[in-house]
Enzyme design. Structure first.
Site, PDB file in Angstrom:
ATOM      1  N   LEU A  89       0.782  -1.239   0.000  1.00 11.72           N
ATOM      2  CA  LEU A  89       0.000   0.000   0.000  1.00 11.72           C
ATOM      3  C   LEU A  89       0.809   1.283   0.000  1.00 11.72           C
ATOM      4  CD1 LEU A  89      -2.822  -1.124   2.456  1.00 11.72           C
ATOM      5  CD2 LEU A  89      -2.658  -1.447  -0.023  1.00 11.72           C
ATOM      6  N   HIS A 108      -5.035  -3.486  -8.304  1.00 11.68           N
ATOM      7  CA  HIS A 108      -5.878  -2.623  -7.471  1.00 11.68           C
ATOM      8  C   HIS A 108      -7.319  -3.114  -7.555  1.00 11.68           C
ATOM      9  CE1 HIS A 108      -6.846   1.090  -5.351  1.00 11.68           C
ATOM     10  NE2 HIS A 108      -7.922   1.151  -6.119  1.00 11.68           N
ATOM     11  N   GLU A 178      -9.026 -11.276  -9.303  1.00 11.27           N
ATOM     12  CA  GLU A 178      -7.603 -10.916  -9.212  1.00 11.27           C
ATOM     13  C   GLU A 178      -6.724 -12.156  -9.360  1.00 11.27           C
ATOM     14  OE1 GLU A 178      -7.444  -6.957  -6.391  1.00 11.27           O
ATOM     15  OE2 GLU A 178      -7.061  -8.874  -5.431  1.00 11.27           O
TER      16      GLU A 178
HETATM   17  C1  GAR Z   1      -5.750  -6.998  -3.181  1.00 12.45           C
HETATM   18  O1  GAR Z   1      -7.145  -6.984  -3.275  1.00 12.45           O
HETATM   19  C2  GAR Z   1      -5.173  -5.845  -3.971  1.00 12.45           C
HETATM   20  O2  GAR Z   1      -5.950  -5.494  -5.063  1.00 12.45           O
HETATM   21  C3  GAR Z   1      -5.159  -4.766  -2.937  1.00 12.45           C
HETATM   22  O3  GAR Z   1      -4.764  -5.394  -1.753  1.00 12.45           O
HETATM   23  C4  GAR Z   1      -5.306  -6.715  -1.755  1.00 12.45           C
HETATM   24  C5  GAR Z   1      -4.232  -7.655  -1.276  1.00 12.45           C
HETATM   25  O4  GAR Z   1      -4.793  -8.903  -1.022  1.00 12.45           O
HETATM   26  N1  GAR Z   1      -4.273  -3.713  -3.298  1.00 12.45           N
HETATM   27  C6  GAR Z   1      -4.572  -2.431  -3.143  1.00 12.45           C
HETATM   28  O5  GAR Z   1      -5.594  -2.026  -2.623  1.00 12.45           O
HETATM   29  C7  GAR Z   1      -3.519  -1.464  -3.676  1.00 12.45           C
HETATM   30  N2  GAR Z   1      -3.974  -0.128  -3.612  1.00 12.45           N
HETATM   31  P1  GAR Z   1      -3.905 -10.182  -0.764  1.00 12.45           P
HETATM   32  O6  GAR Z   1      -2.927  -9.808   0.345  1.00 12.45           O
HETATM   33  O7  GAR Z   1      -4.870 -11.244  -0.340  1.00 12.45           O
HETATM   34  O8  GAR Z   1      -3.201 -10.515  -2.044  1.00 12.45           O
END
Ligand code: GAR
Length: 192
Positions: A89, A108, A178
């Site tokens: 982040l 994202h 994702e």
């Molecule tokens: C994901 O949903 C990604 O898109 C988001 O953090 C999550 C991580 O999930 N990223 C952001 O919001 C970037 N601004 P994870 O730790 O389960 O992979």
């Protein structure tokens, strides 16, 4: 094993990191994940890396941002073909973006340019999408440039937002997208 090298930045539960690692192990992605960079020692991504023998670099925010940063040294040592942000982040310092133009990507959980920028992540995004009665949302993979979440878009996946969706149910739907999108995009970029 492929000689292409990936460094992943992650500070969350690590589900995207795990999916990417599995895709590299099973050959779907023609590369090896050689290192994880994180600023959260107790996060799921670090736990996963530890249990799979992946090199972990834990950095403080100072180490992330100082101009002669440790991050620069780490990346020089790791020599990644691609730097992948997967639930990371913080803003990537400009001097790192300058060294790796078009070689840093991020995922994202919204259809950028909507709900992007500093402070927009995770449940903040999904809650706002529902409050604003959007009828669709999704996820975006984009290049990282010097402006938060504004680099050129590489690919998006859409989901329908139903009347009975909650931020949690929407998060689940988008996370599923994702997990299929990110390995596909990484594979495509490595084959270019
Ligand atoms: C994901 O949903 C990604 O898109 C988001 O953090 C999550 C991580 O999930 N990223 C952001 O919001 C970037 N601004 P994870 O730790 O389960 O992979």
């Amino acid at each position: 094993m492929s000689s292409k090298r990936l460094t992943v930045f992650a500070s969350g539960s690590g589900s995207n990191f795990k999916v990417l690692h599995q895709a590299a192990l099973n050959g779907e992605i023609p590369a090896s994940i050689t290192a994880l960079v994180s600023d959260k020692p107790d996060c799921g991504a670090v736990t996963y890396a530890r249990s799979h023998g992946i090199t972990i670099y834990l950095l403080t925010s100072m180490e992330m941002t100082a101009s002669a940063s440790r991050l620069k040294e780490i990346l020089k040592h790791e020599a990644p073909d691609l730097i992948i942000l997967a639930g990371y982040l913080r803003k990537i310092p400009d001097h790192i973006v300058d060294i790796y133009p078009d070689r840093i990507i991020n995922i994202h959980p919204s259809l950028l340019p909507k709900y992007g920028g500093k402070g927009w992540y995770g449940h903040h995004v999904h809650r706002a999408v529902i409050e604003n009665n959007e009828n669709e949302s999704g996820c975006t993979v984009h290049y990282v440039n010097k402006v938060f979440d504004e680099g050129p878009i590489i690919a998006q996946e859409r989901v329908t937002v139903n009347d009975d969706d909650t931020p949690e149910s929407l998060a689940k739907k988008i996370q599923k997208k994702e997990h299929s999108l990110y390995p596909k995009v990484v594979r495509m970029l490595l084959s270019e």
